[in-house]
Design an enzyme around this catalytic site. Sequence first.
Site, PDB file in Angstrom:
ATOM      1  N   ASP B  11      -5.148  -3.217  -1.913  1.00  0.00           N
ATOM      2  CA  ASP B  11      -3.789  -3.553  -1.499  1.00  0.00           C
ATOM      3  C   ASP B  11      -3.669  -5.073  -1.481  1.00  0.00           C
ATOM      4  OD1 ASP B  11      -3.214  -0.924  -1.217  1.00  0.00           O
ATOM      5  OD2 ASP B  11      -3.026  -0.935   0.957  1.00  0.00           O
ATOM      6  N   ASP B 130       3.166  10.545  -2.703  1.00  0.00           N
ATOM      7  CA  ASP B 130       2.691  10.739  -1.339  1.00  0.00           C
ATOM      8  C   ASP B 130       3.168  12.108  -0.898  1.00  0.00           C
ATOM      9  OD1 ASP B 130       1.501   8.147  -0.824  1.00  0.00           O
ATOM     10  OD2 ASP B 130       3.535   7.367  -1.001  1.00  0.00           O
TER      11      ASP B 130
END
Lengths: 209, 263
Positions: B11, B130
């Site tokens: 990230d 997701d």
Amino acid sequence: MIAVINYGAGNLPNAVRALEYVQAPIEVVTDPAAVLAADAVVLPGVGATADTMRSLREMGMDAAIRAVIARGTPFLGICVGMQVLAEQSEEFGLHECLGLVPGTIRRFDQGLKVPQIGWNSVQHDGSALWDGIPNGAEFYFVHSYYLATNDPTLVAGHTEYGLNFPAAIARDNITAVQFHPEKSGQWGLKLLGNWVQGAVVRGQGSAQH
Amino acid sequence: MLTRRIIPCLDVKAGRVVKGISFLNHRDAGDPVQLAAFYNESGADELVFYDITASSDERNIMVEVVENVARQVFIPLTVGGGIRTVDDMYRMLRAGADKVSINTAAVLNPQLIEDGAKRFGSQCIVLSMDARRINEPGQPSQWNVFTHTGRDPRPTGLDAIEWAKRVVDLGAGELVINSMDADGTGAGYDNELLAAISAQVGVPVIASGGAGKPEHLLAALHEGQADAVLAASIFHFGTYTVEAVKEYLANQGIPMRRTPRPL
């Protein structure tokens, strides 16, 4: 000078970065005249053979590639840059390719995950292209089509994916790989370096243009 | 034989690598180029950079990050986060990404998948989803797709398996399946979800969310039938090295790329 042909291929920037990393004296070219003047030529590629053939023809690159291959200039095709060397391709309808090596570009069988994406091992012929690279080393592949050829002497390295297919071919001044050496880590860089070195040696042995 | 891939996910926020626990509480864990080189040397098969930046200024930093990594590290790079248009895709691919990953933007505008695949090829388009389990215990398993999973998860009403089939039809070349239930727990991937999607699509499926130990990666590859596994914290904080995980998986009979020794 090694000419890297720019016809809009998606992997051109990364092929250039990898060739620069191995200190190849490259120039990115769009002009067939620059290809004709080069000591060696790289044809990168990602995508479809039909689109690639169309782009090459529109630029007049097909004739330039035939000319440099006929005169013995070292040539490296990568992925679709290998596939367009075949006689024909079955991708999106049978169509003619450059016809510089015997064979047809065919789709992998149903039942396999297509495209093949990932690292697969290459059994190679131990020629100078593979100097320092262990037999069975893995390279990074992304493709839905492969070269089907009935000329085993053309094959410099082969790989299994549902069937045995040529991962690399070599004939005279032509070298071509189905995998992406620019994305194959250390062994990919080694292979590019080996090819560049061979191209320089060959270039020194041939007449200047 | 085609090997299974181990993919560390980094990230990135404003040019620095961070890792969230369940997407929140980000901690600074390093420089992207150095981390990419480190992971390459330790045998990572691919890298994913996920831009969690909010502003467009910081988005420009991400382009520089990708360029710097692509000049030094020659394994496949995927960039995700904040990619909303075909032009966004082009910027990242030109900077050196091999693939772009889209998630919320694809839910809002599924045409983006088709447009990207037509322009750059399916192999460039990774669809990330997701998914959260919505069935009551004891009821048949069912998962829904969520967007905006960082702070404000929003249900889309899309069934995860139906969405997976649709995005592949539209041209997605790979799927990253992130279980919101498993993510951040370190208790293992949602292998039932992975297997359900793997059985329905003809493109590679990448497991995401829940890795805590090497056995979890093995289970995702076996029970989950995943083609690749994404993991972050277990690698970032040095709990396990990529090399050690690959050695474990190879010993369990999973085809793995051998880590080359430096020349």
